[in-house]
Enzyme design. Sequence first.
Site, short mmCIF file in Angstrom:
data_model
loop_
_atom_site.label_atom_id
_atom_site.label_comp_id
_atom_site.label_asym_id
_atom_site.label_seq_id
_atom_site.Cartn_x
_atom_site.Cartn_y
_atom_site.Cartn_z
N GLN A 98 -0.02 25.97 -10.36
CA GLN A 98 0.06 25.08 -10.08
C GLN A 98 1.26 25.16 -11.52
OE1 GLN A 98 -1.97 22.19 -12.80
NE2 GLN A 98 -1.63 21.19 -10.93
N TYR A 177 2.12 14.26 -16.29
CA TYR A 177 3.08 14.69 -16.70
C TYR A 177 4.19 14.20 -15.81
CZ TYR A 177 -0.70 16.50 -18.91
OH TYR A 177 -2.47 17.33 -19.30
N ARG A 224 0.64 17.80 -6.11
CA ARG A 224 -0.56 17.70 -6.19
C ARG A 224 0.35 15.54 -6.90
NH1 ARG A 224 -5.95 17.91 -9.98
NH2 ARG A 224 -7.24 17.61 -9.27
N GLY A 312 -13.53 20.70 -9.15
CA GLY A 312 -13.03 20.80 -10.60
C GLY A 312 -14.36 21.34 -10.84
N ARG A 313 -15.07 20.58 -11.84
CA ARG A 313 -16.03 20.85 -13.08
C ARG A 313 -16.88 22.07 -12.78
NH1 ARG A 313 -16.42 15.00 -15.57
NH2 ARG A 313 -15.94 14.23 -13.07
#
Length: 357
Positions: A98, A177, A224, A312-313
């Site tokens: 990424q 971002y 993404r 994810g987590r």
Amino acid sequence: MTTLFSSYRLGALTLPNRVVMAPMSRVRAAAGGLATPSMAAYYAQRATAGLIVSEGVQPNAVGQSNPGTPGLHTDEQTDSWREVTGAVHASGGRIFAQLMHGGRVSHPDTTGLRPIGPSAVAAAGDVFTPTGPQPAPVPRALETAEVPEQARSYAEAARRAVEAGFDGVELHGANGYLISQFLSSNANLRTDRYGGPVTHRIRFAVEAAAATVEAVGGDRTGIRLSPGADFWGVRDTDVPELYTQLLAELARVGVGYVHLEATADEEVLVALRRAWPGPLIMNPVLPMGPKQTGRDDADRWLDLGADLISFGRAFLSNPDLVERLRARLPIAPADETAYYQGGDAGYLTYTSHQYTA
């Protein structure tokens, strides 16, 4: 019947299942933004995922957001990633890098450079620095002639990623971002060809994607996105129009997949799925929200048209997550205090499910 454990053809890759390990910052890089042997072990442990997307990797020096993050803009950084990609491939996995340019979400104490952004508007909240959280500084607004260089930084890092053995790259166009800042209506106050109407606000994202596709190929390029999100104070207006136009342009330049976060109403997300003609990775729950993605969330979004589902987590503390999902085994909780503390504890110390007689 398509299930989470059906194979899937993504470009030149055959994925053995539709489980994607989502990108998650772990800030374990060595000085100089180098990948480490521990990072190689961490990703290799999770190689049963159909696809791994790495933590955010800065494409140039000014793009570094947090201390302890890795880069892909020097020869030393490129070389250091070969151990990681080699370990993943030796374990039977596939991995994309990424590419994450922090833009205004940075600090001079971290990079030695003044952060840059589409406009001189500070991010909301504190940013991480080597001495702890500090208020986000006001970035320097890029001159029009400087913007293409930052767009090309993704392509240059993508070339290095492929050289280092990555199977492809994912542009981080989400979560406040740099790409997300250009898409925004409150972080981007420009009046040139990169700001104002939707057709101008999507230009930076499209130029970054087009350059990357040209550099490494569409099959090796994903992006993404977080439609309608509010991370670091970045907000979008005209979400359906903005992202529908963006998806049309991304399809035109040949991007291989889109990775959507559940940051908008389901009706909007389903409409974007219909608007996007290519492979879709869906992250079904709000990133950093109270809920983790589970098997039922994945099955629901496969029914709604997603091709792949990112977790994810749950991957942090369950290196064998694919098997746990397949067998509906308990998902072990992660130690939140170890997310960014460095070292191998809470990083390499999680084990596979232990069966008992």
